[in-house]
Scaffold this motif. Structure first.
Motif, short mmCIF file in Angstrom:
data_model
loop_
_atom_site.label_atom_id
_atom_site.label_comp_id
_atom_site.label_asym_id
_atom_site.label_seq_id
_atom_site.Cartn_x
_atom_site.Cartn_y
_atom_site.Cartn_z
N HIS A 264 26.73 -16.83 -15.75
CA HIS A 264 26.02 -17.03 -17.01
C HIS A 264 24.53 -16.83 -16.76
CE1 HIS A 264 25.61 -20.98 -15.08
NE2 HIS A 264 24.49 -21.08 -15.76
N ASN A 265 23.79 -16.60 -17.84
CA ASN A 265 22.33 -16.58 -17.76
C ASN A 265 21.80 -17.12 -19.08
OD1 ASN A 265 22.45 -14.37 -19.59
ND2 ASN A 265 22.53 -12.89 -17.91
N ASP A 266 20.47 -17.22 -19.17
CA ASP A 266 19.83 -17.75 -20.39
C ASP A 266 20.35 -17.05 -21.64
OD1 ASP A 266 18.13 -19.19 -18.85
OD2 ASP A 266 16.28 -18.18 -19.51
N GLY A 346 21.99 -9.07 -12.26
CA GLY A 346 21.64 -9.84 -11.06
C GLY A 346 22.61 -9.65 -9.91
N ASP A 376 18.40 -7.41 -13.30
CA ASP A 376 18.49 -8.82 -13.66
C ASP A 376 18.33 -8.98 -15.17
OD1 ASP A 376 18.76 -9.73 -11.08
OD2 ASP A 376 16.60 -9.88 -10.75
#
Ligand SMILES: [Zn+2]
Length: 467
Positions: A264-266, A346, A376
């Motif tokens: 997951h990311n922001d 990423g 990323d």
């Protein structure tokens, strides 16, 4: 390539209330006339790989920038093979920090005159739309940037930081002009802090009249691999245990059963938070639980059953093509499968390749088919969110924003890969979802085209003006 938001985001919800309501500054008649002239001219140039008129477009625009008062040393046409890129620096006083890049692409996907209802290389205004190849992707967004630069310069606007336009010449094909900018011509962009992409991000107006805007902050990396099994072959009347087709099939079956780890990311968390409340299915409820606790494995398992959510959760690799054998009565000497991966931002491509080798096993050769750029996700920045919110509200006071990760690809990924965060903040918001970018009869609503000038003016004067 991918500009407008995915349909599933139609129900999106709000994200940010940072911005103060901006004064809507609609373009003057003179500005609209000048912008339309530029737009009409650049649509008339066939900048597809077949048409070859991208250098002509770069030179035409360079002339317009110089005529508007940009010094010759700040306008650079960068030829590369059959195409070219264009870089224009709008010098600021540096009181506001590091430069900001503004990116778009000059090239288009080929269009056949015989297949279109109207000449694709003549801008036609009809029934409230502009039609033409590139009308939407990406010559409208590009014209927004050109005219905004020219108008601000004429008004003697002095930015608080350098604003640098980069128009690539081969976004729809190799991306070589942008790779050359980031390699050989890196000094021209100095220590740019981030890039705003006119070729990504965009909004739709839902039936209730609300503008729902998708801000692109991340892209998965596109990478294809070949899986090849080789064998000495022989006569099919005397089959043996070893067989290239069966070995490849077994490797692909192992791939089918394999899942890359949940990530997951922001951006993905923010988009789940925005979308999931409107999805009353068990999957939607799982996405909401995942957004609250990304360690929730049960939620991830439920989401994985839905192809859209599954793609947002992890790297995916899937078999897409096969070729094997050379005669129906011979044991196959080679068997090759194509595996297409969409790599989570990423993740290093070397890691994907070694995972694929492990899955394929010792007898199968695994090779990357074409170079790929891993990138990323860009962090959600308050300054960009605030400026975007102000820009949207200037045209659509009730606009809401949700970030999204696209499955690739635009020029933004080259900048992210080079360490420069990139944000798709294109200025086109409309009720018309059928822009047909890349397809027949590409179009954009006339009103949305003109609103884009206000969008970019507010964005740039918020990020590089004295507020
Ligand atoms: Zn595009």
């Amino acid at each position: 390539m991918l500009r407008r938001l995915q349909t599933h985001l139609l129900g999106a919800v709000l994200m940010c209330g940072l911005a103060t309501a901006a004064q809507a500054q609609t373009p003057s008649t003179a500005e609209r006339t000048e912008a339309l002239e530029i737009y009409r001219h650049i649509v008339s140039l066939d900048t597809s790989i077949e048409g070859g008129q991208t250098p002509a477009m770069a030179n035409y625009l360079a002339d317009r920038f110089r005529a508007a008062g940009f010094p010759a040393e700040d306008v650079h046409v960068l030829p590369l093979a059959q195409t070219a890129g264009l870089l224009v620096r709008y010098r600021g006083d540096s009181s506001g920090g590091r430069p900001v890049l503004l990116i778009a692409h000059m090239d288009v996907v080929p269009a056949r005159r015989s297949e279109w209802e109207r000449d694709p290389f003549t801008l036609v205004e009809e029934n409230g739309y502009f039609f033409g190849r590139g009308a939407s992707d990406n010559k409208a967004g590009l014209t927004h940037l050109v005219q905004t630069f020219i108008s601000l310069r004429r008004e003697n606007f002095r930015p608080t930081r350098d604003l640098i336009i980069w128009f690539s010449g081969d976004e729809e094909t190799s991306g070589a002009t942008t790779m050359a900018l980031l390699g050989e011509h890196r000094a021209l962009i100095g220590d740019a802090e981030f890039a705003l992409n006119a070729d990504a991000g965009g909004g739709v107006i839902n039936p209730a009249g609300q503008a729902l805007y998708a801000l692109q902050t991340a892209e998965k990396t596109y990478a294809s691999y070949s899986f090849t099994a080789r064998n000495q072959g022989g006569h099919s009347s005397a089959p043996r245990e070893d067989n290239a087709i069966y070995e490849l099939a077994a490797a692909l079956t192992r791939l089918r059963a394999f899942q890359f780890p949940v990530m997951h990311n922001d951006t993905t968390i923010a988009s789940f938070r925005a979308e999931a409340p409107l999805d009353q299915t068990p999957t939607g409820r799982a996405a909401l639980r995942f957004a609250e606790n990304p360690g929730d494995r049960a939620a991830a398992r439920t989401m994985s059953r839905n192809p859209y959510y599954a793609a947002q959760l992890r790297t995916t690799c899937v078999a897409t093509m096969l070729s094997a054998g050379h005669a129906e009565n011979a044991l196959p000497q080679t068997a090759t499968g194509t595996v297409n991966c969409r790599v989570f931002p990423g993740v290093a491509l070397a890691d994907i390749e070694s995972e694929l080798r492990a899955i394929a096993g010792a007898g199968i050769e695994v090779a990357l088919i074409a170079p790929a750029n891993a990138s990323d996700a860009s962090p959600l920045r308050a300054d960009v969110m605030g400026a975007l919110s102000a820009a949207l509200r200037a045209n659509h006071p009730n606009a809401v924003i949700t970030p999204y990760m696209s499955a690739g690809a635009t020029d933004g990924l080259f900048f992210r890969a080079a360490g420069i965060p990139a944000y798709g903040v294109g200025g086109i918001v409309s009720a018309d979802e059928e822009d047909n970018a890349h397809g027949l009869n590409e179009r954009i609503p006339v009103a949305a085209f003109y609103e884009g000038f206000t969008h970019w003016r507010v964005l740039l004067t918020t990020l590089a003006g004295r507020n």
